[in-house]
Design a protein around this motif. Structure first.
Motif, PDB file in Angstrom:
ATOM      1  N   LYS A  26      -3.301   0.088   6.337  1.00 32.93           N
ATOM      2  CA  LYS A  26      -2.620   1.393   6.371  1.00 32.93           C
ATOM      3  C   LYS A  26      -1.451   1.381   5.381  1.00 32.93           C
ATOM      4  N   GLU A  27      -0.862   2.559   5.164  1.00 36.50           N
ATOM      5  CA  GLU A  27       0.256   2.671   4.231  1.00 36.50           C
ATOM      6  C   GLU A  27       1.413   1.790   4.687  1.00 36.50           C
ATOM      7  N   VAL A  39      -7.208   2.695  -2.266  1.00 39.85           N
ATOM      8  CA  VAL A  39      -5.784   2.824  -1.948  1.00 39.85           C
ATOM      9  C   VAL A  39      -4.976   2.765  -3.236  1.00 39.85           C
ATOM     10  N   ARG A  40      -3.756   3.273  -3.196  1.00 40.47           N
ATOM     11  CA  ARG A  40      -2.830   3.115  -4.322  1.00 40.47           C
ATOM     12  C   ARG A  40      -1.860   2.005  -3.925  1.00 40.47           C
ATOM     13  N   ILE A  81       0.855  -1.184   0.000  1.00 41.49           N
ATOM     14  CA  ILE A  81       0.000   0.000   0.000  1.00 41.49           C
ATOM     15  C   ILE A  81       0.896   1.241   0.000  1.00 41.49           C
ATOM     16  N   GLU A  82       0.765   2.085  -1.024  1.00 40.16           N
ATOM     17  CA  GLU A  82       1.564   3.308  -1.123  1.00 40.16           C
ATOM     18  C   GLU A  82       0.843   4.515  -0.540  1.00 40.16           C
ATOM     19  N   GLN A  83      -0.478   4.583  -0.753  1.00 42.23           N
ATOM     20  CA  GLN A  83      -1.204   5.778  -0.352  1.00 42.23           C
ATOM     21  C   GLN A  83      -2.658   5.434  -0.079  1.00 42.23           C
ATOM     22  N   MET A  84      -3.203   6.028   0.994  1.00 41.02           N
ATOM     23  CA  MET A  84      -4.623   5.896   1.295  1.00 41.02           C
ATOM     24  C   MET A  84      -5.339   7.038   0.583  1.00 41.02           C
ATOM     25  N   LEU A  85      -6.378   6.719  -0.182  1.00 41.20           N
ATOM     26  CA  LEU A  85      -7.058   7.731  -0.983  1.00 41.20           C
ATOM     27  C   LEU A  85      -8.444   8.087  -0.437  1.00 41.20           C
ATOM     28  N   THR A 117       1.505   0.192 -10.785  1.00 39.82           N
ATOM     29  CA  THR A 117       0.826   0.817  -9.652  1.00 39.82           C
ATOM     30  C   THR A 117      -0.653   0.861  -9.990  1.00 39.82           C
ATOM     31  N   ARG A 137       1.423  -0.540  -5.030  1.00 39.00           N
ATOM     32  CA  ARG A 137       2.551  -0.865  -5.924  1.00 39.00           C
ATOM     33  C   ARG A 137       2.669  -2.392  -5.944  1.00 39.00           C
TER      34      ARG A 137
END
Length: 99
Positions: free
Chosen positions: A57-58, A32-33, A23-27, A41, A35
């Motif tokens: 979580k990230e 989520v984003r 998980i790279e980013q919570m949107l 991605t 990788r």
């Protein structure tokens, strides 16, 4: 004498098109984003059955399943690993390409 605890780890099933990811980013809005291990991605969706039971979580290592349509851009999160399971994956070499 200390006994080693048995660790059960779910491995991504290649025949069901499952991939490891981080998980790279919570949107927001259960998005989520991620990788993925294949170098792409993707925009990941957290389904309700997971969202209500576990916190994501990230930095978490997850198993994702790319969509049939727009598979290079979108996926569903189907599993999240605990810290001890991530350590096991690192030792066995599953996370070498992504970390």
């Amino acid at each position: 004498m200390e006994e080693q605890q048995q660790i059960r780890v779910r491995i991504p099933k290649k025949e069901e098109n499952e991939i490891l990811g981080i998980i790279e980013q919570m949107l927001g809005a259960s998005r989520v984003r991620v990788r993925c291990l294949d170098g792409k991605t993707r925009l990941g969706r957290i389904p309700g059955r997971l969202k209500h039971r576990i916190w994501i979580k990230e930095g978490d290592v997850v198993i994702v399943k790319p969509w049939e349509v727009q598979g290079d851009e979108k996926c569903d999160i189907i599993w999240r690993y605990t810290k001890t399971q991530v350590e096991w994956l690192k030792r066995k070499g599953y996370l070498d390409e992504i970390l």
